[in-house]
Scaffold this motif. Structure first.
Motif, PDB file in Angstrom:
ATOM      1  N   PHE A 306       0.823  -1.204   0.000  1.00 56.34           N
ATOM      2  CA  PHE A 306       0.000   0.000   0.000  1.00 56.34           C
ATOM      3  C   PHE A 306       0.862   1.263   0.000  1.00 56.34           C
ATOM      4  O   PHE A 306       0.561   2.236  -0.695  1.00 56.34           O
ATOM      5  N   ASP A 307       1.950   1.252   0.752  1.00 54.48           N
ATOM      6  CA  ASP A 307       2.837   2.411   0.815  1.00 54.48           C
ATOM      7  C   ASP A 307       3.564   2.655  -0.516  1.00 54.48           C
ATOM      8  O   ASP A 307       4.183   3.707  -0.690  1.00 54.48           O
ATOM      9  N   GLU A 308       3.484   1.705  -1.431  1.00 52.58           N
ATOM     10  CA  GLU A 308       4.153   1.822  -2.726  1.00 52.58           C
ATOM     11  C   GLU A 308       3.178   2.176  -3.843  1.00 52.58           C
ATOM     12  O   GLU A 308       3.417   1.874  -5.009  1.00 52.58           O
ATOM     13  N   ILE A 309       2.074   2.841  -3.496  1.00 51.94           N
ATOM     14  CA  ILE A 309       1.036   3.121  -4.481  1.00 51.94           C
ATOM     15  C   ILE A 309       1.551   3.977  -5.634  1.00 51.94           C
ATOM     16  O   ILE A 309       1.147   3.774  -6.791  1.00 51.94           O
ATOM     17  N   VAL A 310       2.452   4.912  -5.365  1.00 52.76           N
ATOM     18  CA  VAL A 310       3.011   5.730  -6.447  1.00 52.76           C
ATOM     19  C   VAL A 310       3.814   4.857  -7.410  1.00 52.76           C
ATOM     20  O   VAL A 310       3.668   4.961  -8.631  1.00 52.76           O
ATOM     21  N   GLU A 311       4.646   3.976  -6.857  1.00 54.32           N
ATOM     22  CA  GLU A 311       5.430   3.071  -7.705  1.00 54.32           C
ATOM     23  C   GLU A 311       4.509   2.128  -8.485  1.00 54.32           C
ATOM     24  O   GLU A 311       4.777   1.801  -9.646  1.00 54.32           O
ATOM     25  N   ALA A 312       3.423   1.692  -7.845  1.00 56.69           N
ATOM     26  CA  ALA A 312       2.467   0.810  -8.531  1.00 56.69           C
ATOM     27  C   ALA A 312       1.854   1.518  -9.736  1.00 56.69           C
ATOM     28  O   ALA A 312       1.678   0.912 -10.808  1.00 56.69           O
ATOM     29  N   VAL A 326      -1.528  -5.749  -8.503  1.00 54.84           N
ATOM     30  CA  VAL A 326      -2.262  -5.844  -7.231  1.00 54.84           C
ATOM     31  C   VAL A 326      -1.477  -5.111  -6.150  1.00 54.84           C
ATOM     32  O   VAL A 326      -0.240  -5.161  -6.122  1.00 54.84           O
ATOM     33  N   VAL A 327      -2.210  -4.445  -5.263  1.00 53.13           N
ATOM     34  CA  VAL A 327      -1.618  -3.755  -4.107  1.00 53.13           C
ATOM     35  C   VAL A 327      -2.189  -4.375  -2.853  1.00 53.13           C
ATOM     36  O   VAL A 327      -3.415  -4.546  -2.732  1.00 53.13           O
ATOM     37  N   THR A 328      -1.339  -4.733  -1.924  1.00 56.42           N
ATOM     38  CA  THR A 328      -1.786  -5.365  -0.676  1.00 56.42           C
ATOM     39  C   THR A 328      -1.738  -4.375   0.487  1.00 56.42           C
ATOM     40  O   THR A 328      -0.900  -3.457   0.512  1.00 56.42           O
ATOM     41  N   ILE A 329      -2.643  -4.573   1.438  1.00 59.29           N
ATOM     42  CA  ILE A 329      -2.710  -3.718   2.630  1.00 59.29           C
ATOM     43  C   ILE A 329      -2.515  -4.594   3.859  1.00 59.29           C
ATOM     44  O   ILE A 329      -3.242  -5.580   4.026  1.00 59.29           O
TER      45      ILE A 329
END
Length: 329
Positions: A306-312, A326-329
């Motif tokens: 989740f903290d890597e949303i910009v990179e995602a 996919v982004v995990t929390i």
């Protein structure tokens, strides 16, 4: 209080911020989810940049897909209880019901108890891709056994879903990709044939593959100059379903082919399916059955935190992915 992703102005991935906000309880007819995973879609990048069909109201949330655990249910909601594992059918408005959050709220009719064997990451990668492809190929085009379907942007999550659905119903999926880098992976993913548009003549290759019957349907996310060779290879009465516009170049109208072959060129949004309870019920039954029998298997390109949303989002716009992000929390 919960962490959410919001943006205060249009721009690139760098405008996304993780902020802590108060989260209201679910209203009547809504279900609140403690999100465990998010599925990313190109629509979210378009909203962020200000080029989507929906207009952001700042500060704006975003996101269309999530999977997690029911946190709370609003009044008049039946069939769900806290701790249920669920995933989300994409809502009509991601501004009204944004998914990028630790706690997210959705209309109860869009919440699904997914098969228990699916983990949260896989469940978050299900609904947008399979609903979009099902609506086009099965609900609208009515593809059947032996029909040839050309799928552009084939390495996207929706393109891969279309390949799997075509195989499930006995159609013949032809994957179109820009370079040969993803040819082997597309074959492994179930494409009967792969056409590399930067290296091969689209019309000639489709004619070789489809023979005298021609291409029954085209499922296109690109538009642009390829419209002409795609329609030239279609069968009389064929249908081209347009669900995107990735090409920056103008899209010509293939008047001669449309007239002489009585072609159907049709714009399409997944909202046609998700906004119609009867059509959505049929689509969900088809997809859940396919998941249960292993015919439909979401392909995950890469997972971010989740903290890597910009990179995602940077990876989302790189066009390097093969399948779902996919982004995990």
């Amino acid at each position: 209080m919960a962490r959410v992703v919001r943006f205060h102005q249009h721009g690139g991935p760098e405008v996304l911020r993780i902020e802590t906000v108060d989260v209201a309880p679910p209203a009547r007819g809504e279900v609140q989810i403690r999100v465990k995973a998010l599925g990313l879609n190109r629509a979210e990048a378009l909203l962020r940049r200000g080029t989507y069909i929906e207009t952001a109201t700042f500060p704006s949330g975003l996101g269309l897909e999530a999977a997690g655990i029911v946190e709370a249910v609003g009044e008049d909601v039946a069939g769900f209880a806290p701790a249920d594992a669920v995933s989300i059918v994409p809502p009509l408005s991601m501004v009204r019901w944004p998914a990028y959050a630790e706690l997210a709220t959705f209309p109860a009719e869009l919440v699904v108890k997914h098969p228990p064997e699916l983990g949260f990451e896989t469940a978050a990668a299900v609904w947008m891709q399979y609903l979009t492809a099902y609506g086009a190929l099965v609900d609208i085009a009515g593809l059947g056994r032996g029909d040839v379907v050309a799928v552009t942007a084939a390495s996207s999550s929706v393109g891969l879903a279309a390949i799997q659905i075509a195989n499930r119903i006995g159609a013949i999926p032809v994957a179109l990709t820009r370079t040969s880098a993803k040819r082997r992976a597309l074959c492994d993913a179930g494409a009967a044939h792969v056409i590399v548009s930067a290296e091969e003549d689209i019309r000639t290759r489709l004619a070789e593959i489809a023979g005298s019957n021609g291409v029954r349907a085209v499922f296109d996310a690109v538009g642009g100059p390829a419209f002409e060779p795609l329609t030239a290879a279609m069968s009389p009465g064929g249908i081209l379903i347009e669900y995107g516009g990735l090409s920056p170049e103008p899209t010509p109208f293939p008047l001669f082919c449309v007239l002489t072959k009585s072609l159907v060129l049709r714009g399409y949004l997944v909202h046609e399916i998700t906004g119609d309870p009867a059509r959505l019920a049929r689509a969900k039954a088809f997809i859940l059955d396919g998941l249960a029998h292993g015919a439909l298997k979401p392909i995950i390109a890469r997972t971010f935190k989740f903290d890597e949303i910009v990179e995602a989002h940077r990876f989302l716009e790189s066009n390097e992915q093969f399948g779902k992000i996919v982004v995990t929390i």
